[in-house]
Motif scaffolding. Structure first.
Motif, PDB file in Angstrom:
ATOM      1  N   ALA A  34      38.654  11.568  -2.136  1.00 48.92           N
ATOM      2  CA  ALA A  34      37.455  11.669  -2.968  1.00 48.92           C
ATOM      3  C   ALA A  34      37.553  12.847  -3.924  1.00 48.92           C
ATOM      4  CB  ALA A  34      36.217  11.800  -2.085  1.00 48.92           C
ATOM      5  N   ALA A  35      38.175  13.927  -3.492  1.00 52.09           N
ATOM      6  CA  ALA A  35      38.354  15.075  -4.374  1.00 52.09           C
ATOM      7  C   ALA A  35      39.236  14.724  -5.565  1.00 52.09           C
ATOM      8  CB  ALA A  35      38.973  16.237  -3.587  1.00 52.09           C
ATOM      9  N   VAL A  36      40.297  13.962  -5.337  1.00 49.28           N
ATOM     10  CA  VAL A  36      41.162  13.537  -6.440  1.00 49.28           C
ATOM     11  C   VAL A  36      40.382  12.637  -7.407  1.00 49.28           C
ATOM     12  CG1 VAL A  36      43.220  12.197  -7.037  1.00 49.28           C
ATOM     13  CG2 VAL A  36      43.281  13.773  -5.100  1.00 49.28           C
ATOM     14  N   VAL A  64      44.154  21.885 -10.881  1.00 50.97           N
ATOM     15  CA  VAL A  64      44.554  22.702  -9.737  1.00 50.97           C
ATOM     16  C   VAL A  64      43.989  22.118  -8.444  1.00 50.97           C
ATOM     17  CG1 VAL A  64      44.239  24.940  -8.629  1.00 50.97           C
ATOM     18  CG2 VAL A  64      44.898  24.823 -11.039  1.00 50.97           C
ATOM     19  N   VAL A  65      42.705  21.754  -8.463  1.00 48.50           N
ATOM     20  CA  VAL A  65      42.094  21.151  -7.275  1.00 48.50           C
ATOM     21  C   VAL A  65      42.758  19.811  -6.963  1.00 48.50           C
ATOM     22  CG1 VAL A  65      39.950  20.236  -6.314  1.00 48.50           C
ATOM     23  CG2 VAL A  65      39.910  22.348  -7.641  1.00 48.50           C
ATOM     24  N   GLY A  66      43.046  19.027  -7.993  1.00 50.36           N
ATOM     25  CA  GLY A  66      43.703  17.737  -7.769  1.00 50.36           C
ATOM     26  C   GLY A  66      45.092  17.889  -7.172  1.00 50.36           C
ATOM     27  N   ILE A  67      45.850  18.877  -7.645  1.00 53.89           N
ATOM     28  CA  ILE A  67      47.194  19.124  -7.089  1.00 53.89           C
ATOM     29  C   ILE A  67      47.104  19.480  -5.618  1.00 53.89           C
ATOM     30  CG2 ILE A  67      49.147  20.717  -7.170  1.00 53.89           C
ATOM     31  CD1 ILE A  67      48.736  20.864 -10.203  1.00 53.89           C
ATOM     32  N   GLN A  68      46.167  20.347  -5.268  1.00 58.58           N
ATOM     33  CA  GLN A  68      46.013  20.730  -3.861  1.00 58.58           C
ATOM     34  C   GLN A  68      45.597  19.546  -2.997  1.00 58.58           C
ATOM     35  OE1 GLN A  68      43.232  23.975  -4.016  1.00 58.58           O
ATOM     36  NE2 GLN A  68      44.756  25.450  -4.730  1.00 58.58           N
ATOM     37  N   ALA A  69      44.726  18.697  -3.511  1.00 62.48           N
ATOM     38  CA  ALA A  69      44.297  17.525  -2.742  1.00 62.48           C
ATOM     39  C   ALA A  69      45.446  16.548  -2.553  1.00 62.48           C
ATOM     40  CB  ALA A  69      43.118  16.854  -3.442  1.00 62.48           C
ATOM     41  N   LEU A  70      46.240  16.309  -3.598  1.00 67.11           N
ATOM     42  CA  LEU A  70      47.403  15.414  -3.473  1.00 67.11           C
ATOM     43  C   LEU A  70      48.412  15.973  -2.478  1.00 67.11           C
ATOM     44  CD1 LEU A  70      47.944  14.412  -7.219  1.00 67.11           C
ATOM     45  CD2 LEU A  70      47.173  12.912  -5.376  1.00 67.11           C
ATOM     46  N   ALA A  71      48.625  17.284  -2.515  1.00 64.71           N
ATOM     47  CA  ALA A  71      49.567  17.891  -1.574  1.00 64.71           C
ATOM     48  C   ALA A  71      49.065  17.764  -0.137  1.00 64.71           C
ATOM     49  CB  ALA A  71      49.790  19.362  -1.943  1.00 64.71           C
ATOM     50  N   PRO A  90      55.120  18.607 -21.403  1.00 61.41           N
ATOM     51  CA  PRO A  90      55.204  19.819 -20.564  1.00 61.41           C
ATOM     52  C   PRO A  90      54.780  21.076 -21.291  1.00 61.41           C
ATOM     53  CG  PRO A  90      57.181  18.470 -20.315  1.00 61.41           C
ATOM     54  CD  PRO A  90      56.403  17.872 -21.442  1.00 61.41           C
ATOM     55  N   GLU A  91      55.027  21.153 -22.596  1.00 62.03           N
ATOM     56  CA  GLU A  91      54.702  22.376 -23.327  1.00 62.03           C
ATOM     57  C   GLU A  91      53.212  22.698 -23.304  1.00 62.03           C
ATOM     58  OE1 GLU A  91      58.456  20.648 -25.014  1.00 62.03           O
ATOM     59  OE2 GLU A  91      56.519  19.921 -24.326  1.00 62.03           O
ATOM     60  N   HIS A  92      52.352  21.707 -23.075  1.00 67.76           N
ATOM     61  CA  HIS A  92      50.907  21.924 -23.080  1.00 67.76           C
ATOM     62  C   HIS A  92      50.335  22.265 -21.707  1.00 67.76           C
ATOM     63  CE1 HIS A  92      50.528  19.299 -26.975  1.00 67.76           C
ATOM     64  NE2 HIS A  92      51.081  20.481 -27.189  1.00 67.76           N
ATOM     65  N   LEU A  93      51.175  22.314 -20.696  1.00 65.02           N
ATOM     66  CA  LEU A  93      50.662  22.635 -19.359  1.00 65.02           C
ATOM     67  C   LEU A  93      50.134  24.068 -19.321  1.00 65.02           C
ATOM     68  CD1 LEU A  93      53.424  21.101 -17.046  1.00 65.02           C
ATOM     69  CD2 LEU A  93      51.128  20.214 -17.427  1.00 65.02           C
ATOM     70  N   PRO A  94      48.995  24.306 -18.713  1.00 66.02           N
ATOM     71  CA  PRO A  94      48.519  25.684 -18.535  1.00 66.02           C
ATOM     72  C   PRO A  94      49.457  26.455 -17.606  1.00 66.02           C
ATOM     73  CG  PRO A  94      46.748  24.094 -18.180  1.00 66.02           C
ATOM     74  CD  PRO A  94      48.027  23.325 -18.214  1.00 66.02           C
ATOM     75  N   PRO A  95      49.572  27.756 -17.796  1.00 62.23           N
ATOM     76  CA  PRO A  95      50.465  28.549 -16.936  1.00 62.23           C
ATOM     77  C   PRO A  95      50.155  28.392 -15.447  1.00 62.23           C
ATOM     78  CG  PRO A  95      49.794  29.835 -18.835  1.00 62.23           C
ATOM     79  CD  PRO A  95      48.986  28.574 -18.871  1.00 62.23           C
ATOM     80  N   LYS A  96      48.884  28.341 -15.088  1.00 67.17           N
ATOM     81  CA  LYS A  96      48.525  28.211 -13.678  1.00 67.17           C
ATOM     82  C   LYS A  96      48.985  26.882 -13.104  1.00 67.17           C
ATOM     83  CE  LYS A  96      46.590  29.584  -9.895  1.00 67.17           C
ATOM     84  NZ  LYS A  96      47.170  30.706  -9.133  1.00 67.17           N
ATOM     85  N   VAL A  97      48.873  25.819 -13.883  1.00 64.16           N
ATOM     86  CA  VAL A  97      49.308  24.501 -13.419  1.00 64.16           C
ATOM     87  C   VAL A  97      50.825  24.462 -13.278  1.00 64.16           C
ATOM     88  CG1 VAL A  97      49.424  22.054 -14.034  1.00 64.16           C
ATOM     89  CG2 VAL A  97      47.292  23.320 -14.350  1.00 64.16           C
ATOM     90  N   LEU A  98      51.538  25.024 -14.249  1.00 61.08           N
ATOM     91  CA  LEU A  98      52.999  25.065 -14.159  1.00 61.08           C
ATOM     92  C   LEU A  98      53.449  25.870 -12.948  1.00 61.08           C
ATOM     93  CD1 LEU A  98      55.753  24.398 -15.454  1.00 61.08           C
ATOM     94  CD2 LEU A  98      55.557  26.545 -16.711  1.00 61.08           C
ATOM     95  N   GLU A  99      52.826  27.012 -12.732  1.00 66.19           N
ATOM     96  CA  GLU A  99      53.174  27.843 -11.577  1.00 66.19           C
ATOM     97  C   GLU A  99      52.964  27.090 -10.266  1.00 66.19           C
ATOM     98  OE1 GLU A  99      51.769  32.058  -9.494  1.00 66.19           O
ATOM     99  OE2 GLU A  99      50.710  31.244 -11.233  1.00 66.19           O
ATOM    100  N   LEU A 100      51.853  26.396 -10.153  1.00 65.26           N
ATOM    101  CA  LEU A 100      51.558  25.662  -8.925  1.00 65.26           C
ATOM    102  C   LEU A 100      52.556  24.533  -8.705  1.00 65.26           C
ATOM    103  CD1 LEU A 100      49.517  25.667  -6.622  1.00 65.26           C
ATOM    104  CD2 LEU A 100      48.105  24.081  -7.942  1.00 65.26           C
TER     105      LEU A 100
END
Length: 289
Positions: A34-36, A64-71, A90-100
């Motif tokens: 449901a979070a995703v 970020v929340v979606g990545i954590q839920a999928l993981a 890929p060039e448009h990814l936010p730094p936080k999303v790329l890091e995660l």
């Protein structure tokens, strides 16, 4: 006169509400699916394009929340494609999303997934001016390039990056050199280990063959010894035939092999017939008075 809200306000407001629901579902209710869904609905409500700064922050938080839920659902293989459907390149990814994403695929030991994505992001001139660029470059080196043994690509990336000062560049090049040397030492340590693992097997095989050959030679020696007192009675050709048949039975065939048993029996019968022939009364010496 009351000013009208910006055109981007309804989108982020709806997305922010969905973000709050997604966080509650992820943290409190542990309902990851449901979070995703809430994250996807929030990203869809924002629409494509970079938009306003608040647009970018909400969209990044939703991802970020979606990545954590999928993981949490062990669907980490879908993470990169899921994120790129909202950022497209890929060039448009936010730094936080790329890091995660780098940390996630490094943790599951699939760093090659981020090889091209990270290289494209770091190669963008627009991203090189971001304050997070240096830390993401080091993370990409440590978690992607160096574990994959891409030392040449790592050196090329560091040397050709104008955003790095000379001190940081030298430090990163030293880290790459240390990793290359450690990789070479591991190869040297692994290679003798493989040879040592092969030596006991070879020794065991040689021991079995030697024991088998010794057994055959012992049997042949005993057989010849028991027949030695009769050899003076045999003509040369018939003795050679008997010796050759004995050689086939004892040396050339493996008595332990089931497929050789019928053939051994036939050879034994032929050997007995030949032996009876050479020891027939015709060839026996006359008995003296």
């Amino acid at each position: 006169m009351r000013a009208e809200p910006p055109a981007w306000a309804p989108g982020p407001a709806q997305a922010a509400a969905l973000l709050e629901e997604a966080v509650d579902l992820l943290v409190l209710h542990r309902d990851f699916a449901a979070a995703v869904e809430r994250c996807e609905a929030g990203c869809d409500s924002l629409g494509p394009g970079p938009g306003h700064q608040s647009f970018a922050e909400v969209k990044c938080s939703l991802c970020v929340v979606g990545i954590q839920a999928l993981a949490e659902m062990n669907r980490w293989r879908e993470v990169l494609s899921w994120v790129l459907q909202y950022y497209h390149v890929p060039e448009h990814l936010p730094p936080k999303v790329l890091e995660l994403c780098i940390l996630l695929y490094s943790k599951v030991r699939e760093p090659q997934v981020m090889l091209e994505v990270g290289g494209s992001w770091l190669g963008s001139q627009a991203n090189q001016s971001l304050p997070e660029f240096g830390s993401l470059l080091e993370l990409y080196l440590a978690q992607v390039l160096l574990p994959l043994g891409r030392f040449g690509a790592a050196e090329e990336l560091v040397r050709g990056c104008p955003a790095l000062d000379s001190e940081r560049r030298l430090r990163l090049l030293g880290t790459i050199g240390d990793s290359r040397a450690s990789w070479a030492r591991r190869d040297e340590e692994t290679r003798p280990g493989a040879e040592e693992q092969q030596d006991p097997a070879a020794e065991t095989l040689l021991g079995v063959l030697s024991q088998k050959l010794l057994t055959m030679l012992t049997l042949l020696r005993r057989t010849l010894r028991s027949m030695s007192n009769h050899f003076y009675l045999l003509p040369y050709k018939k003795m050679l035939l008997a010796t050759f048949l004995l050689y086939l039975v004892v040396v050339r065939l493996d008595p332990a092999s089931p497929t050789s048993l019928p053939f051994i029996y036939k050879l034994v019968q032929l050997f007995r017939q030949a032996w009876a022939a050479v020891l027939s009364p015709v060839h026996r010496p006359p008995i003296g008075d």
